[in-house]
Design a protein around this motif. Structure first.
Motif, short mmCIF file in Angstrom:
data_model
loop_
_atom_site.label_atom_id
_atom_site.label_comp_id
_atom_site.label_asym_id
_atom_site.label_seq_id
_atom_site.Cartn_x
_atom_site.Cartn_y
_atom_site.Cartn_z
N GLY A 142 0.73 -1.42 -0.11
CA GLY A 142 0.22 -0.05 -0.14
C GLY A 142 1.17 0.91 -0.46
O GLY A 142 2.25 1.16 -0.25
N GLY A 143 0.31 2.98 0.47
CA GLY A 143 0.38 4.05 0.33
C GLY A 143 0.32 4.45 -0.61
O GLY A 143 0.79 5.48 -0.85
N ALA A 144 -1.02 4.69 -1.10
CA ALA A 144 -1.94 5.10 -1.56
C ALA A 144 -1.15 5.56 -2.77
O ALA A 144 -1.15 7.15 -3.21
N PHE A 145 -0.61 4.43 -4.36
CA PHE A 145 -0.11 4.92 -4.63
C PHE A 145 1.25 5.64 -5.51
O PHE A 145 1.56 5.40 -6.30
N PHE A 146 1.75 6.33 -4.48
CA PHE A 146 3.09 6.78 -4.34
C PHE A 146 3.95 6.63 -2.98
O PHE A 146 4.99 7.16 -3.07
N LEU A 147 2.95 6.17 -2.23
CA LEU A 147 4.69 5.64 -0.83
C LEU A 147 4.50 4.45 -0.83
O LEU A 147 3.57 3.86 -1.83
N GLY A 148 5.11 3.88 -0.20
CA GLY A 148 5.61 2.11 0.31
C GLY A 148 6.12 1.98 -1.03
O GLY A 148 6.22 2.51 -2.34
N SER A 149 7.26 0.96 -0.50
CA SER A 149 7.59 0.00 -1.28
C SER A 149 8.30 -1.27 -0.85
O SER A 149 7.94 -1.52 0.08
N LEU A 150 9.46 -1.95 -1.76
CA LEU A 150 9.69 -3.34 -1.33
C LEU A 150 10.39 -3.16 0.71
O LEU A 150 9.92 -3.67 0.52
N GLU A 151 11.29 -2.12 0.22
CA GLU A 151 11.17 -2.44 1.87
C GLU A 151 9.93 -1.72 3.05
O GLU A 151 10.76 -2.15 3.69
N THR A 152 9.32 -0.62 2.86
CA THR A 152 9.13 -0.27 3.55
C THR A 152 7.58 -1.66 4.17
O THR A 152 7.64 -2.19 5.23
N HIS A 153 7.36 -2.07 3.05
CA HIS A 153 6.70 -3.65 3.69
C HIS A 153 7.82 -4.43 3.33
O HIS A 153 5.83 -5.82 3.09
N ASP A 154 8.45 -4.61 3.36
CA ASP A 154 8.76 -6.14 3.35
C ASP A 154 8.50 -6.64 4.93
O ASP A 154 8.28 -7.89 4.57
N HIS A 155 8.56 -6.08 6.12
CA HIS A 155 8.08 -6.71 7.02
C HIS A 155 6.87 -7.52 7.15
O HIS A 155 6.35 -9.00 7.67
N VAL A 156 6.16 -7.13 6.38
CA VAL A 156 3.98 -7.21 6.03
C VAL A 156 4.63 -8.71 4.99
O VAL A 156 4.08 -9.67 5.32
N ALA A 157 5.67 -8.48 3.98
CA ALA A 157 5.69 -9.78 3.34
C ALA A 157 6.33 -10.90 3.95
O ALA A 157 5.67 -12.28 4.06
N ARG A 158 7.34 -10.30 4.78
CA ARG A 158 8.04 -11.28 5.86
C ARG A 158 7.08 -12.24 6.47
O ARG A 158 7.01 -13.42 6.63
N ASN A 159 6.33 -12.14 7.19
CA ASN A 159 5.13 -12.62 8.27
C ASN A 159 4.08 -12.88 6.80
O ASN A 159 3.63 -13.84 7.50
N LEU A 160 3.74 -12.46 6.22
CA LEU A 160 2.76 -13.39 4.96
C LEU A 160 3.26 -14.99 4.56
O LEU A 160 2.95 -15.79 4.98
N ALA A 161 4.58 -14.38 4.55
CA ALA A 161 5.33 -15.93 3.31
C ALA A 161 5.52 -17.41 4.94
O ALA A 161 5.56 -18.41 5.00
N LYS A 162 6.01 -16.36 6.07
CA LYS A 162 6.36 -17.24 7.44
C LYS A 162 4.41 -17.88 7.54
O LYS A 162 5.34 -18.97 8.39
N GLU A 163 4.08 -17.18 8.07
CA GLU A 163 2.57 -17.57 8.29
C GLU A 163 1.56 -18.80 7.55
O GLU A 163 0.84 -19.88 7.72
N THR A 164 1.29 -18.13 5.95
CA THR A 164 1.29 -19.17 5.28
C THR A 164 2.34 -19.95 4.53
O THR A 164 1.35 -20.91 3.97
N GLY A 165 2.97 -19.93 4.75
CA GLY A 165 4.50 -21.56 4.10
C GLY A 165 4.25 -21.14 2.86
O GLY A 165 4.82 -21.82 1.89
N LEU A 166 3.30 -20.25 1.85
CA LEU A 166 3.28 -19.52 0.62
C LEU A 166 5.12 -19.07 0.14
O LEU A 166 5.68 -18.28 1.05
N THR A 167 5.41 -18.69 -0.92
CA THR A 167 6.50 -19.06 -1.38
C THR A 167 5.81 -17.30 -2.31
O THR A 167 4.45 -17.31 -2.44
N VAL A 168 6.38 -16.24 -1.38
CA VAL A 168 5.45 -14.70 -1.79
C VAL A 168 6.52 -13.99 -2.79
O VAL A 168 7.75 -13.40 -2.92
N VAL A 169 6.19 -13.25 -3.64
CA VAL A 169 6.36 -12.59 -4.50
C VAL A 169 5.84 -11.06 -4.40
O VAL A 169 4.84 -10.20 -4.28
N SER A 170 6.52 -10.15 -3.51
CA SER A 170 6.32 -8.37 -3.29
C SER A 170 6.75 -8.44 -4.85
O SER A 170 7.99 -8.21 -5.29
#
Length: 303
Positions: A76-104
């Protein structure tokens, strides 16, 4: 329920925003400056930066395995904020909990990239992931898409684009407090008035925060910009729509979930009491909100 006390305390400690028009460059820099160090982020088997036909992606492999399902994530980020870095922890948590390979997806952002550049990037990566399933270790089963806030907008739009193109590989869609109606008429949904002030993201800020995107050519009447305006929602993938009690966008997300159900799409709407917009990114460490990752995992596993 009142706003969670830890969220309220965090909001009370934040300085007032500077006056004047929004400065995209300065706001991005400030956001990046708050990214936690790598040692404080969830550890995984492997994290790799790659290029997906010209779009930067970061691939998160939770455990060593020959094959597993895939989840393509749009930050997310209102279409102008956010990045692979700012949401890195979100992607990591999704991968860890779901057991899926996450492509951010590091999609192009407004105002530098006009609509529909970012949306096209997101859709292109989903198709790239399916086409490169062998090298990603995809088991040919789950191919989910997920996103928070404006990333949730892209989830709904990509699901619709795939349906219309006859691309049937997407198995699930997960929308965390999505922005689905960029009209911003304050009388359109009760939550725009109920949660207008004091909960972090405020109703008066919706229009200026999304102005970079709208001014780049995104028309709020277009269902790819405001997915809730799509007339026929039938045939879309099963959905989990997560909303926050104290979010101005709460009601449009919940209406979208109901409309999916009415169209015959299996859809779960889950409201998090005491939460405000952005809680998956900023407050998922709070026990009452941490279950969002487990709920996502359960949904993707068909529980």
């Amino acid at each position: 329920m009142t706003l969670h006390p830890q969220v309220a305390a965090a909001l009370a400690s934040m300085p007032a925003p500077p006056p004047g028009p929004l400065d995209a460059v300065a706001m991005r820099a400030a956001e990046e400056a708050h990214v936690p160090p790598l040692a404080e982020r969830p550890s995984l088997h492997a994290v790799e930066d790659r290029d997906a036909d010209g779009v930067p992606v970061r691939i998160y492999t939770p455990v060593e395995a020959d094959t597993c399902g895939l989840l393509v994530y749009f930050h997310g980020g209102a279409f102008f904020l956010g990045s692979l870095e700012t949401h890195d922890h979100v992607a990591r948590n999704l991968a860890k909990e779901t057991g899926l390979t996450v492509v951010s997806v590091g999609y192009r952002r407004a105002p530098e990239a006009a609509f529909p550049a970012g949306l096209q990037d997101c859709y292109a990566v989903v198709r790239w992931a399916a086409e490169h399933g062998d090298e990603l270790g995809w088991d040919g089963g789950t191919l989910a898409i997920a996103g928070d806030s404006s990333g949730g907008t892209f989830v709904a739009a990509v699901a619709a684009m795939a349906h219309d193109d006859g691309f049937g590989a997407i198995t699930h869609q997960v929308l965390f407090y999505p922005s689905l109606d960029l009209d911003f008429d304050e009388d359109r949904y009760p939550s725009l008035r109920e949660n207008a002030v004091g909960y972090g993201m405020e109703t008066a800020g919706l229009r200026p925060f999304n102005a970079f995107y709208l001014d780049s050519g995104a028309d709020p009447a277009d269902p790819l910009v405001s997915p809730i305006k799509r007339a026929d929602l039938s045939g879309l993938p099963p959905a989990l729509v997560v909303t926050a009690e104290h979010d101005p966008l709460r009601d449009e997300g919940e209406l979208y979930g109901r409309r999916l159900q009415e169209a015959g799409v299996p859809a779960t709407v889950s409201r998090y009491d005491g939460a405000g917009h952005g809680f998956v990114q900023h407050f998922s460490w709070i026990p009452e909100f941490a279950r969002v990752h487990r709920e996502t995992a359960d949904f993707l596993r068909g529980r």
